[in-house]
Design an enzyme around this catalytic site. Structure first.
Site, PDB file in Angstrom:
ATOM      1  CG  HIS A  56      -1.859   0.780   1.230  1.00 51.87           C
ATOM      2  ND1 HIS A  56      -2.859   1.335   0.399  1.00 51.87           N
ATOM      3  CD2 HIS A  56      -1.444   2.625   1.799  1.00 51.87           C
ATOM      4  CE1 HIS A  56      -3.118   2.270   1.055  1.00 51.87           C
ATOM      5  NE2 HIS A  56      -2.696   2.881   1.491  1.00 51.87           N
ATOM      6  CG  ASP A  88     -11.755   3.442   6.940  1.00 56.41           C
ATOM      7  OD1 ASP A  88     -11.309   4.711   7.652  1.00 56.41           O
ATOM      8  OD2 ASP A  88     -12.080   3.474   5.553  1.00 56.41           O
ATOM      9  NE  ARG A 145     -10.225  10.329  10.234  1.00 56.93           N
ATOM     10  CZ  ARG A 145      -8.977   9.808   9.176  1.00 56.93           C
ATOM     11  NH1 ARG A 145      -9.559   9.051   8.848  1.00 56.93           N
ATOM     12  NH2 ARG A 145      -8.303  10.453   9.444  1.00 56.93           N
ATOM     13  CB  SER A 173      -8.775   5.089   8.234  1.00 53.66           C
ATOM     14  OG  SER A 173      -8.972   5.039   7.122  1.00 53.66           O
ATOM     15  CE  LYS A 200      -9.253   2.390   4.041  1.00 56.92           C
ATOM     16  NZ  LYS A 200      -9.233   3.791   3.930  1.00 56.92           N
TER      17      LYS A 200
HETATM   18  N1  URA Z   1      -6.290   7.235   3.841  1.00 60.00           N
HETATM   19  C1  URA Z   1      -6.505   6.728   3.959  1.00 60.00           C
HETATM   20  O1  URA Z   1      -6.800   5.346   3.342  1.00 60.00           O
HETATM   21  N2  URA Z   1      -7.187   7.053   5.078  1.00 60.00           N
HETATM   22  C2  URA Z   1      -6.755   8.197   6.482  1.00 60.00           C
HETATM   23  O2  URA Z   1      -7.432   8.251   6.707  1.00 60.00           O
HETATM   24  C3  URA Z   1      -6.021   9.142   5.558  1.00 60.00           C
HETATM   25  C4  URA Z   1      -5.604   8.889   3.895  1.00 60.00           C
END
Ligand code: URA
Ligand code: CA
Length: 430
Positions: free
Chosen positions: A82, A161, A168, A183, A187
């Site tokens: 990632h 999320d 947020r 976050s 994922k």
């Molecule tokens: N990318 C994400 O997936 N989550 C965040 O909180 C910030 C960047």
């Protein structure tokens, strides 16, 4: 349990129990906790931070809020990668066949999402015939056979999320390290990886502008991985300029092919070797990064990585002849140079401005229903440290529309030209 007590506890800097964190996430997903209480809690987290065990529990609670992909029918250690968001970041396209060529299974599900250019899935669709909709059974078979498959995301990964991120975004609580880390990791965990390699970007074009913050984000994510039993490693890499030269879908596919042939841009090539080496080690295919790197260099050298790329494209219906004939990729009608207004040296290239310039041409999605033009984008000619003369091209715009003044303006704004040659800044920062 009452949400107001949990908000108060976090406001006062105390550590929440696992039950309390689960109560917050479960309650919010079920609409039992209203946005105003969740907002107050997020702001308390923003100011007070979270202990490692709280961050890990938050991550798991979000990962378990929706579907969880089961990759257990695929042999070997599945390693995911990632990046925290780069511009012109073509690494996934290269890394997937590259590490597969040394036997690391790559079972990648990608979303399309919004961005300056399309995601990996969109880029691959620049190869005619390539399709990303396959059944779970086919997906497992493809990876077991060829070691690599990249498919569209099915299912509902980490809906908690998604809902929290939306909140947020409008409550000024995005920029919190435990919230960003949980976050991202929620994922990745829901997507089923056994091990995760993270590329944390730092610099003008990244989320994290300062090294200190990038380090904190990287170590928080690695710690989450360790706490939840997924082997995790992180690299901190420079984003004071876009990676490689190409920004745009088909243009990046071409750049990926060049890199798999060993003829890619130096920075992109190097980052792929660094990230790839970590993936190979986490997958248990090499003892050290040194050994892993030699394996990866070998499969670029002997053409095996390129062969795996061809097999992967064909297996998903794509025309693999683009590898030997990149001119078969979608091509834009106009190629328009953007020339420098001053002489000097390139000191920096604000990556997100280049990204916006590409998006204005149609390379990315402004809204989730936008249609991407796979042929358009930008090819940079000058990178940090390069000397440039007045009226010399800094970049070429590839467009299907003759009027590109907005995009050209962004490119000129992105380039910082100075009178003295800047000190080289390392690509790998940590
Ligand atoms: N990318 C994400 O997936 N989550 C965040 O909180 C910030 C960047
Ligand atoms: Ca690139």
């Amino acid at each position: 349990m009452r949400m107001v007590d949990i908000i108060e506890k976090k406001r006062d800097g105390l550590i929440l129990t696992q039950e309390e964190i689960r109560f917050v996430i479960d309650g919010y997903i079920k609409d039992e906790i209203p946005d105003y209480q969740m907002s107050a809690w997020l702001m308390a987290v923003f100011f007070q931070g979270m202990a490692p065990e709280e961050t890990a529990e938050l991550t798991l609670a979000m990962a378990e809020s929706g579907d969880q992909i089961d990759l257990s029918k695929i042999d070997g250690v599945k390693v995911d990668k990632h990046s925290t968001g780069g511009v012109g970041d073509t690494t996934t396209l290269i890394l997937a066949p590259l590490v597969a060529a040394v036997g690391v299974p790559v079972a990648k599900m990608s979303g399309r999402g919004l961005g300056h250019t399309g995601g990996t899935i969109d880029k691959l669709e620049a190869v005619s015939g390539f399709h990303v909709e396959v059944s779970e059974q086919q997906f497992n078979d493809l990876v077991n056979e060829n070691k690599v498959a990249v498919v569209g995301q099915s299912g509902n990964l980490a809906p908690a999320d998604k809902k929290i991120y939306g909140l947020r975004d409008v409550t000024a609580t995005v920029n919190s390290i435990p919230l960003i880390a949980s976050s991202i990791m929620s994922k990745k965990i829901a997507a089923g990886a056994d091990a995760i390699v993270l590329d944390v970007k730092v610099g003008s074009g990244a989320f994290m502008k300062e090294m200190e913050d990038a380090q904190a984000l990287a170590s928080t994510m690695v710690e989450i991985g360790e706490q939840v039993g997924r082997k995790t490693a992180a690299v901190i890499s420079d984003m004071n300029q876009p990676l490689g030269y190409a920004v745009g879908n088909a243009l990046e596919v071409k750049e990926a092919i060049d890199t798999l042939k060993g003829k890619g841009p130096a920075d992109l090539h190097e980052l792929c070797l660094v990230l790839g080496s970590k993936m190979v080690v986490l997958a248990g295919k090499a003892e050290s990064e040194h050994e892993a790197r030699a394996m990866l260099e070998e499969v670029i050298e002997n053409g095996k990585a390129l062969e795996v790329f061809k097999t992967f494209l064909s297996a998903q219906g794509g025309d693999a002849s683009v590898v030997d004939h990149p001119e078969k990729l979608p091509v834009a009608e106009y190629k328009i140079p953007v020339v420098s207004e001053a002489a000097g040296f390139v000191e920096g290239i604000t990556a997100d401005k280049i990204g916006t310039a590409a998006m204005l041409l149609g390379a990315g999605r402004a809204t989730k229903d936008s249609v991407i033009d796979l042929s358009v984008g930008i090819v940079l000619h000058k990178k940090i440290g390069d000397e440039v003369k007045k009226d010399e091209p800094l970049a070429t715009i590839h467009s299907n529309n003759e009027s590109v003044s907005e995009s050209a303006k962004k490119i000129l704004q992105a380039y910082k030209i100075s009178n003295t040659r800047p000190n080289a800044s390392p690509l790998i920062k940590g």
